[in-house]
Design a protein around this motif. Structure first.
Motif, PDB file in Angstrom:
ATOM      1  N   TRP A  45       0.837  -1.209   0.000  1.00  0.00           N
ATOM      2  CA  TRP A  45       0.000   0.000   0.000  1.00  0.00           C
ATOM      3  C   TRP A  45       0.870   1.257   0.000  1.00  0.00           C
ATOM      4  N   ALA A  46       2.064   1.131   0.579  1.00  0.00           N
ATOM      5  CA  ALA A  46       2.961   2.287   0.685  1.00  0.00           C
ATOM      6  C   ALA A  46       3.823   2.396  -0.561  1.00  0.00           C
ATOM      7  N   PHE A  47       3.175   2.643  -1.707  1.00  0.00           N
ATOM      8  CA  PHE A  47       3.962   2.811  -2.937  1.00  0.00           C
ATOM      9  C   PHE A  47       4.414   4.262  -3.052  1.00  0.00           C
ATOM     10  N   GLY A  48       5.546   4.461  -3.692  1.00  0.00           N
ATOM     11  CA  GLY A  48       6.129   5.808  -3.777  1.00  0.00           C
ATOM     12  C   GLY A  48       7.199   5.958  -2.713  1.00  0.00           C
ATOM     13  N   ASN A  49       8.248   6.730  -3.023  1.00  0.00           N
ATOM     14  CA  ASN A  49       9.380   6.823  -2.098  1.00  0.00           C
ATOM     15  C   ASN A  49       9.052   7.541  -0.790  1.00  0.00           C
ATOM     16  N   PHE A  50       8.235   8.587  -0.864  1.00  0.00           N
ATOM     17  CA  PHE A  50       7.840   9.269   0.377  1.00  0.00           C
ATOM     18  C   PHE A  50       7.013   8.328   1.244  1.00  0.00           C
ATOM     19  N   SER A  51       6.055   7.654   0.620  1.00  0.00           N
ATOM     20  CA  SER A  51       5.177   6.736   1.367  1.00  0.00           C
ATOM     21  C   SER A  51       6.004   5.633   2.013  1.00  0.00           C
ATOM     22  N   LYS A  54       8.061   6.809   4.945  1.00  0.00           N
ATOM     23  CA  LYS A  54       7.217   6.977   6.143  1.00  0.00           C
ATOM     24  C   LYS A  54       6.886   5.611   6.742  1.00  0.00           C
ATOM     25  N   GLU A 103      14.800  11.443  -7.215  1.00  0.00           N
ATOM     26  CA  GLU A 103      13.642  11.690  -8.101  1.00  0.00           C
ATOM     27  C   GLU A 103      13.415  13.176  -8.321  1.00  0.00           C
ATOM     28  N   LYS A 105      12.546  15.245  -5.642  1.00  0.00           N
ATOM     29  CA  LYS A 105      11.622  15.769  -4.629  1.00  0.00           C
ATOM     30  C   LYS A 105      12.426  16.515  -3.561  1.00  0.00           C
ATOM     31  N   ASN A 106      11.828  17.551  -3.043  1.00  0.00           N
ATOM     32  CA  ASN A 106      12.465  18.333  -1.989  1.00  0.00           C
ATOM     33  C   ASN A 106      12.314  17.585  -0.666  1.00  0.00           C
ATOM     34  N   SER A 108      13.847  18.398   2.262  1.00  0.00           N
ATOM     35  CA  SER A 108      14.381  19.182   3.392  1.00  0.00           C
ATOM     36  C   SER A 108      13.551  18.963   4.662  1.00  0.00           C
ATOM     37  N   GLN A 109      12.217  19.036   4.532  1.00  0.00           N
ATOM     38  CA  GLN A 109      11.367  18.869   5.714  1.00  0.00           C
ATOM     39  C   GLN A 109      11.432  17.434   6.230  1.00  0.00           C
ATOM     40  N   LYS A 110      11.418  16.501   5.314  1.00  0.00           N
ATOM     41  CA  LYS A 110      11.477  15.084   5.697  1.00  0.00           C
ATOM     42  C   LYS A 110      12.820  14.780   6.377  1.00  0.00           C
TER      43      LYS A 110
END
Lengths: 163, 371
Positions: A45-51, A54, A103, A105-106, A108-110
């Motif tokens: 379910w957690a597809f994508g690098n941000f997901s 997390k 990719e 994506k920014n 910085s916050q993560k």
């Protein structure tokens, strides 16, 4: 007090705000296996690098808390297994954050949040190192005794969290 | 009035609405087409409020007139279809003036298809530097709609080619297609009843919230209507599937599932009437989640169009349609969601339908007798 010290103090204050989760079912519980299966399934379910970052960080946090509680109850083998799993998930979280950056994506916050998580993990591991014995001879009933290098595991885990 | 003259007035009025809508362009939107309109809407609030009230009034005037003409068979289906197509063609190019929801649809689609992240786990606000964050609201929310809607939004997302302005129009066009589908289904289910058809398609609330604001409620309702259509064709399994997909757009039609399960116990009209009342209950319970939004009433309008002889529903729909469009007036005037705005919103929403129902009951008691 100079500016550098004030900055470090603020960083420590911000980092200590990071809250570890409630772990839920603990290793040793009969239903724990179901929880592991659910965690495995939710990986898809957690597809994508941000997901995925997390997801892995959430598992790293959960396993760390499991390890901490198991150490408190002197369930050292289960605690070390949970800690090892926490290390694996933490490294995966690092990997996926890197992938997200590649990719474009920014992050910085993560990254700030991740550093806060790392500091919190180190804080917990540091406390455990002070409270726990350096090594322990684990003597199960029907198996041979096993020497557990607890401090070695903890030091590796702390090193693992140098981001 | 000659129909060609009516059509001309209708077209001009819709063009004026389209032009006026560009005054609502967000300050941070990458394109502000008219400083004059922007200043009018943002700084001449009493005038803007008055214009909005006039627009609503005129729309209801045209609606009432056309319905009357349809009832006495002075306007035919061909002419109504012309009005619908002109409405779609003109209002397609309006700016989504009264709601930011379309930007949330666009952002969620972008999270899924451009950033390739799970929109149920990652919020738009997590993408630092994303240009849409300058003007969208509720960027700190994960996807609100189920997967079927997210899957459908792939179409307008990719047709937008990454350009925000083009994407706004592709999403509006996408919703407009479902508005036409709703229209066609009402035409078929009602047995080509022109009054039912007009009741839905030219309802000002439906027109504004669908063709101007681009809400996805018509997508949900077109699939629900398709479910009814298939049910009446005795294709129960397909009907259920269609209803499930409808639930997969916006959840609300889930309350119709039990009715469909026991549909054989009800005659057609009773089934549709019960469905209307069920959807009305869901609509009235929406403050439990957030608040009553005017576009939610499209659910009831779409179904009540199929039972035009039910006068209670008719008056309720008229009252609510009018009141819900006036719901925007306090915000237009005060430009705040606090203060008096919530109270006035509640009053404008409920006073018209209460008056409408009161009128219905008094008329039924013979107090307002026809000479």
């Amino acid at each position: 007090m100079n500016l550098e010290k004030i900055k470090n103090l603020l960083v420590v204050l911000v980092f200590s705000i990071y809250v570890l989760p409630y772990p839920g079912l603990m290793p040793g519980n009969r239903l724990y296996r179901l929880k592991e299966i659910a965690d495995r399934v939710s990986q898809f379910w957690a597809f994508g690098n941000f997901s995925r970052h997390k997801y892995e960080l959430a598992l790293a946090d959960k396993k760390l808390v499991e390890a901490k509680i198991l150490f408190e109850y002197q369930q050292y083998p289960l605690a070390l297994k949970a800690l090892t799993n926490s290390n694996i998930h933490f490294q995966k979280a690092v990997y996926f954050l890197g992938q997200a950056e590649r990719e474009g994506k920014n992050i910085s916050q993560k990254s700030k949040n991740f550093k806060a998580a790392a500091e919190k993990h180190k804080e917990v591991l540091g406390k455990l190192k002070k409270e726990l014995p350096g090594e322990f001879l684990w003597q199960p009933e029907k198996k041979p005794a096993e020497k557990l290098e607890i401090h070695q595991f903890l030091e590796e885990a702390i090193k693992n969290r140098e981001v | 009035m000659k129909f060609s003259f009516l059509l001309l007035l209708f077209t001009i009025f819709y063009l004026l609405i389209t032009i006026f809508s560009y005054g609502f362009v967000d300050t941070n939107f990458p394109w502000i087409p008219s400083k004059f309109l922007f200043n009018l809407v943002h700084y001449q609030r009493p005038l803007t409020t008055m214009i909005h009230i006039i627009v609503v009034g005129v729309l209801f005037g045209i609606y009432g007139y056309v319905l009357r003409q349809v009832k006495i068979k002075k306007i035919n289906a061909h002419q109504i279809w012309w009005m619908i197509f002109i409405g779609v063609a003109v209002l397609l190019f309006s700016y989504p003036a009264f709601s930011y929801d379309i930007f949330n649809y666009i952002a969620t689609a972008k999270v899924t298809y451009f950033y390739k992240e799970n929109p149920y786990l990652v919020m738009p606000i997590e993408f630092i530097g994303e240009p849409m964050l300058n003007f969208m609201h509720a960027a700190n929310k994960i996807a609100l709609y189920p997967p079927p809607w997210i899957i459908l939004t792939a179409v307008p997302h990719f047709l937008g080619f990454g350009n925000i302005l083009l994407t706004v129009f592709t999403f509006k066009a996408f919703v407009a297609i479902f508005y036409l589908a709703c229209a066609w289904l009402i035409w078929r289910i009602s047995g080509k009843n022109l009054y039912s058809f007009t009741f839905f398609t030219l309802n000002p609330l439906v027109v504004i919230e669908t063709l101007v604001s681009g809400h996805n409620d018509v997508v949900m309702m077109s699939l629900a209507l398709l479910a009814f259509y298939l049910l009446f064709q005795k294709k129960k399994i397909l009907a259920f599937l269609s209803l499930l997909v409808s639930v997969g757009i916006k959840y609300a039609t889930i309350v119709l599932l039990p009715l469909f399960a026991f549909s054989s116990r009800f005659k057609r009209e009773k089934l549709i009437t019960l469905s209307c009342w069920l959807m009305l209950v869901v609509f009235l319970l929406s403050p439990l989640r957030e608040e009553i939004y005017s576009w939610y009433f499209i659910w009831i309008i779409a179904l009540s169009a199929l039972v035009p002889k039910n006068k209670l529903l008719w008056w309720l729909v008229m009252g609510f349609s009018f009141g819900l469009l006036l719901r925007y007036t306090p915000w237009l005037y005060f430009r705040t969601y606090g203060g008096l705005t919530p109270t006035i919103k509640t009053l404008t929403t409920f006073i018209p339908p209460v008056l409408a129902i009161a009128f219905y009951f008094l008329k039924n008691k013979g107090i307002f007798l026809k000479k």
